[in-house]
Design an enzyme around this catalytic site. Structure first.
Site, PDB file in Angstrom:
ATOM      1  N   TYR A  32       0.832  -1.200   0.000  1.00 18.66           N
ATOM      2  CA  TYR A  32       0.000   0.000   0.000  1.00 18.66           C
ATOM      3  C   TYR A  32       0.867   1.251   0.000  1.00 18.66           C
ATOM      4  O   TYR A  32       2.073   1.199   0.219  1.00 18.66           O
ATOM      5  CB  TYR A  32      -0.939   0.010   1.204  1.00 18.66           C
ATOM      6  CG  TYR A  32      -0.280   0.418   2.506  1.00 18.66           C
ATOM      7  CD1 TYR A  32      -0.443   1.710   3.015  1.00 18.66           C
ATOM      8  CD2 TYR A  32       0.511  -0.468   3.235  1.00 18.66           C
ATOM      9  CE1 TYR A  32       0.159   2.095   4.206  1.00 18.66           C
ATOM     10  CE2 TYR A  32       1.109  -0.095   4.426  1.00 18.66           C
ATOM     11  CZ  TYR A  32       0.935   1.189   4.906  1.00 18.66           C
ATOM     12  OH  TYR A  32       1.534   1.576   6.076  1.00 18.66           O
ATOM     13  N   LYS A 145       6.536  -1.979   2.244  1.00 17.58           N
ATOM     14  CA  LYS A 145       5.334  -1.312   2.775  1.00 17.58           C
ATOM     15  C   LYS A 145       4.140  -2.237   2.539  1.00 17.58           C
ATOM     16  O   LYS A 145       3.327  -2.037   1.635  1.00 17.58           O
ATOM     17  CB  LYS A 145       5.136   0.055   2.109  1.00 17.58           C
ATOM     18  CG  LYS A 145       4.190   0.979   2.889  1.00 17.58           C
ATOM     19  CD  LYS A 145       4.264   2.382   2.345  1.00 17.58           C
ATOM     20  CE  LYS A 145       3.296   3.331   3.049  1.00 17.58           C
ATOM     21  NZ  LYS A 145       3.647   3.569   4.456  1.00 17.58           N
ATOM     22  N   GLU A 177      12.731   2.975  14.082  1.00 15.51           N
ATOM     23  CA  GLU A 177      11.836   3.986  13.523  1.00 15.51           C
ATOM     24  C   GLU A 177      10.620   4.122  14.424  1.00 15.51           C
ATOM     25  O   GLU A 177      10.561   3.519  15.498  1.00 15.51           O
ATOM     26  CB  GLU A 177      11.429   3.615  12.095  1.00 15.51           C
ATOM     27  CG  GLU A 177      10.701   2.283  11.977  1.00 15.51           C
ATOM     28  CD  GLU A 177      10.372   1.914  10.536  1.00 15.51           C
ATOM     29  OE1 GLU A 177      10.424   2.785   9.660  1.00 15.51           O
ATOM     30  OE2 GLU A 177      10.056   0.729  10.303  1.00 15.51           O
ATOM     31  N   LEU A 201      11.328   1.395   7.058  1.00 13.26           N
ATOM     32  CA  LEU A 201      10.787   1.827   5.777  1.00 13.26           C
ATOM     33  C   LEU A 201      11.478   3.123   5.400  1.00 13.26           C
ATOM     34  O   LEU A 201      11.531   4.063   6.208  1.00 13.26           O
ATOM     35  CB  LEU A 201       9.278   2.048   5.872  1.00 13.26           C
ATOM     36  CG  LEU A 201       8.611   2.481   4.567  1.00 13.26           C
ATOM     37  CD1 LEU A 201       8.566   1.319   3.578  1.00 13.26           C
ATOM     38  CD2 LEU A 201       7.211   3.016   4.815  1.00 13.26           C
TER      39      LEU A 201
END
Length: 289
Positions: A32, A145, A177, A201
């Site tokens: 996505y 992702k 993250e 990511l």
């Protein structure tokens, strides 16, 4: 969000359906993206959609359209819904097949997309927000992702339950993250952020920030940092498509530096706004710097 996109069809939301055996629904077998829209124009659309194709390739999913075709469909979707400031959410699954863990011999990928009005969080960006820290228990392919976000959701919920805006994730006390963002610290005129490995990511906003550091005189070190370095940093901020450049002024129960957004963070916010206005036109609401 009156109109949604399903493959190449534009439908009323009530008429948009997917099969109960869609692999995205049953396995999270898909990818996505979320694209920010300012003033009716997509920001960094090419970068987002290129990453969608990259994520799909990593899970051996063939997308049944070109980047140009997808861009055109999203532009029409945005125009049909008269979206001014908000997001376009899109996902592609491997499609429907009889339930089995391995990939089906034949399946047709399913694209769905919709728009949503989302205001810029200018008050939070002006004042700064709180984050908490929590162990990173996710899988080891965070560079994809994918639709598999349960670990992220649990971390975000922990943050919200403790009055926080974001959860900062760490593996063996090394920060990776956020639950839905990239994390940065600034010390001694240098910005530190985890390198773009499989453990994070590589955010589009992260990439945008890196572009502007040299111009404002801020040095960059793409290297992991510890929880102790986080807590003792001069400035801490997170970055994402919807949160933009968001100062973190409190982590757990401790104040970061003097508890207000730092000068370097302010300069990066200003540079980011300038980049948005260059691509999308004047912003109707800006951060109080």
């Amino acid at each position: 969000m009156g109109t949604i996109l399903v493959n190449d069809q534009f439908l009323d939301r009530v008429n948009g359906t997917v099969d109960i055996e869609d692999r995205g629904y049953q396995f999270g077998d898909g990818v996505y993206e979320v694209v920010r829209v300012y003033g009716g124009k997509m920001f960094t659309a090419k970068e987002h959609l290129t990453r969608l194709f990259e994520s799909a390739e990593k899970i051996f999913l063939t997308l049944p359209f070109t980047l140009e075709e997808l861009t055109g469909r999203l532009e029409k979707l945005m125009e049909d819904n008269q979206l001014d400031t908000g997001i376009i959410y899109l996902q592609v699954t491997r499609g429907a097949s009889s339930r089995q863990h391995h990939f089906p011999d034949q399946s047709s990928a399913v694209l769905t997309a919709y728009t949503k009005e989302v205001a810029r969080p200018v008050a939070d960006m002006s004042a700064g927000v709180k984050a908490i820290t929590t162990p990173d228990v996710r899988w080891l392919r965070c560079d994809i992702k994918s639709l598999n976000l349960l670990g992220n959701l649990l971390a975000k919920q922990e943050a919200v339950s403790k009055g926080g805006f974001e959860a900062i994730l760490h593996r063996d006390k090394m920060v990776t993250e956020g639950s839905s963002s990239n994390i940065f610290i600034i010390s001694d005129n240098t910005m530190y952020t985890h390198p773009a490995t499989n453990l994070i990511l590589n955010g589009i906003t992260r990439r945008e920030i890196l572009k502007h550091c040299a111009a404002i005189g801020l040095q960059v070190a793409e290297k992991p940092f510890t929880l102790d370095e986080l807590m003792n940093a001069e400035e801490v901020f997170m970055a994402s498509t919807t949160a933009e450049v968001m100062p973190l002024t409190q982590v757990n129960d401790a104040q970061i530096a003097n508890g207000t957004p730092g000068n370097w963070t302010r300069k990066l916010q200003e540079a980011f706004e300038e980049a948005v206005e260059k691509q999308c036109g004047a912003l109707t609401e800006t951060i109080t710097l």
